[in-house]
Design a protein around this motif. Structure first.
Motif: not given
Length: 411
Positions: A23, A38, A66
Motif C-alpha cells: 500500500n 507499509n 503491507n
C-alpha cells in the motif's frame, strides 16, 4: 537530495510501484479504520522471515502490515524516490549498509534514539558500527548476511581437504585446480554486474591486506596489494566460470562446481547436505598473516524520516529485533546478528553452519560507508571486467580505475 534522486533514477525508474504490491497511499489507515503500516523490503529470504513474524504483531496491535518486496537496486530507488515526498509512503524499510552515508547525508532515515530504540548487548558489536550517527541509532542490524566460502564437500575431499584444513587462499586455489583437472569446474564467480563482481572480490583483496580506500577515503586501487589480489583472482577464476547466483548455488550443491563466494541468505546447509561453507581465514598463504576478510552484506532495518506512523513503526522494529522473535526465524533461513541465536546449542545441532556465520560476523568488514559507493563500485567493476575479459592488463585496468576514482572522490 538532488544527488540522491539522480542516482536513484539512474538505477531504475520505479514509476509503477503501486502495481508491485503493498500500500503506497501514505494515509496510514484502511477503509475499515484499521491502522496500516507499509514496509519496503529486500525480496527473498530477507523479506520472507519478516513476513512470517507479522501476523502476531498485527493481531496484538490491531494493525494491517503491507509488504512490498523489491530487488536490491529497485529497493534503493524506491526508498530514495519516496524520500523527496513530504508525506512518505513507507513506515519501515530495509537498508543495505553501504547506503547509510548517502541516506544519512540526505535525511532519509528517522533517528531511532529519538523514538526510544536502543541496540542491546546481545547483538554482535561489529555489526552495529554503521548503525550510528554520533551517539544516535538510525538502523538496526536485522539479517546477518556476510560473505562465506561455499564449497562442495565431495570435491574438496577429493582434493585431500576438508572444512578444517582450508586455511588460506593458497589452499582454495589448489582445491579448484584439482577439481578442474578432474573434469569439474573449480571456482564459480558472479560476473553479472559491477556490484557483484566487486563485492565478491573484496574478501580476496582483504586477505592480501588491501582495500579500496585509505583512512582519508582516497582510492587505493592501483597498489601492489590490489595487483597481487587481482592476479591471484585471475588464476582462481580460470579454474571455473562466471554464473548467476542460482546457477552458482546449484553447481556447488551438485558438485558440477567446487567453490564460490556465497552468502547465508542464499543457502542454508545442514549436517547432511552436499554443500557447506566456512568463514575465510584472511590468509593468502598457509601460515601467513591473517586479516578480517569477511564482507558484510547485512540488511538493516530503519524507519523513513517521512513516515506518517513513526511511533507504531518503532514498536514493529522493536518487535522484529526481539531476541526470541529473531530466533524463531532461523528454521526459515533467518540469520540474526545475535549471539543468543548463533550460539544456541539446539540451533547448532541442526544448523552447525551458524557457528561459521557467527565467526564471520565477528570479524566482518562493511563495504565503504560513503555516499559515492554506487558510482565507486560501478567504475571499479567496469575496469575489473575489462581485466577479466582481457581488454586491459591488470596494470592498465587498475591505473585507469584509480584515475577515475580519484576524480570521483575529489568531488
Amino acid at each position: 537530495m538532488k544527488k540522491l534522486l539522480a542516482m536513484a533514477l539512474a538505477l531504475t525508474m520505479v514509476l509503477s510501484m503501486a502495481a508491485c504490491g503493498g500500500n503506497n497511499s501514505g494515509e496510514g489507515g484502511s477503509a475499515d479504520g484499521t491502522t496500516e503500516l507499509n514496509l519496503i523490503l529486500r525480496a527473498g529470504t530477507y523479506a520472507d522471515v519478516i513476513k512470517e513474524c507479522l501476523p502476531t504483531f498485527e493481531q496484538e496491535h490491531n494493525v494491517t502490515v503491507n509488504v512490498q518486496e523489491l530487488s536490491e537496486s529497485d529497493l534503493y530507488s524506491g526508498i530514495a524516490l519516496d524520500a523527496i515526498n513530504a508525506e512518505g509512503s513507507y513506515d519501515l524499510c530495509m537498508v543495505d549498509g553501504s547506503w547509510m552515508a548517502e541516506f544519512t547525508e540526505n535525511g532519509v532515515l528517522a533517528n531511532l534514539s529519538d523514538l526510544g530504540y536502543t541496540l542491546d548487548d546481545d547483538i554482535i558489536p561489529a555489526t552495529t558500527s554503521i548503525c550510528y550517527v554520533g551517539d544516535d541509532v538510525y538502523l538496526a542490524p536485522y539479517y546477518g548476511n556476510v560473505t562465506v566460502l561455499m564449497f562442495n564437500k565431495a570435491n574438496v575431499e577429493a582434493a585431500g581437504y576438508d572444512a578444517s584444513t582450508i586455511t588460506s587462499l593458497e589452499d582454495i586455489l589448489t582445491i579448484c585446480q584439482q577439481a578442474q583437472a578432474d573434469g569439474k569446474l573449480g571456482f564459480i564467480y558472479r560476473g553479472d554486474g559491477q556490484n557483484n563482481l566487486v563485492v565478491d572480490f573484496l574478501p580476496i583483496l582483504l586477505s592480501y591486506g588491501g582495500w579500496v580506500l585509505d583512512e582519508n577515503n582516497q582510492p587505493t586501487v592501483n597498489t601492489d596489494a590490489f595487483k597481487d589480489a587481482m592476479n591471484y583472482y585471475l588464476d582462481l577464476i580460470a579454474t571455473g566460470e562466471a554464473q548467476v547466483k542460482d546457477d552458482l548455488i546449484a553447481s556447488v550443491d551438485t558438485g558440477a562446481g567446487t567453490m564460490g563466494i556465497g552468502w547465508p541468505g542464499w543457502y542454508t546447509p545442514t549436517a547432511d547436505t552436499p554443500a557447506d561453507y566456512i568463514a575465510l581465514t584472511g590468509a593468502s598463504t598457509a601460515g601467513g598473516e591473517t586479516h578480517n576478510a569477511n564482507v558484510y552484506g547485512i540488511w538493516t532495518i530503519g524507519i523513513p524520516a517521512n513516515s506518517q506512523n513513526k511511533e507504531l513503526a518503532a514498536e514493529l522494529l522493536t518487535y522484529l529485533m526481539d531476541p526470541e522473535v529473531q530466533k524463531s526465524t532461523v528454521p526459515s533461513g533467518g540469520v540474526p546478528c545475535r549471539y543468543s541465536s548463533l550460539q544456541d546449542p539446539e540451533i547448532l545441532e541442526t544448523y552447525p553452519q551458524y557457528e561459521v556465520v557467527c565467526q564471520a560476523l565477528e570479524s566482518g568488514v562493511y563495504r565503504p560507508v560513503i555516499s559515492e559507493w554506487t558510482q565507486f563500485y560501478t567504475i571499479l567493476g567496469t575496469e575489473m571486467d575489462n581485466i577479466i575479459n582481457g581488454i586491459k592488463t591488470v596494470d592498465e585496468g587498475l591505473a585507469d580505475a584509480q584515475a577515475q576514482l580519484e576524480e570521483l572522490m575529489a568531488g
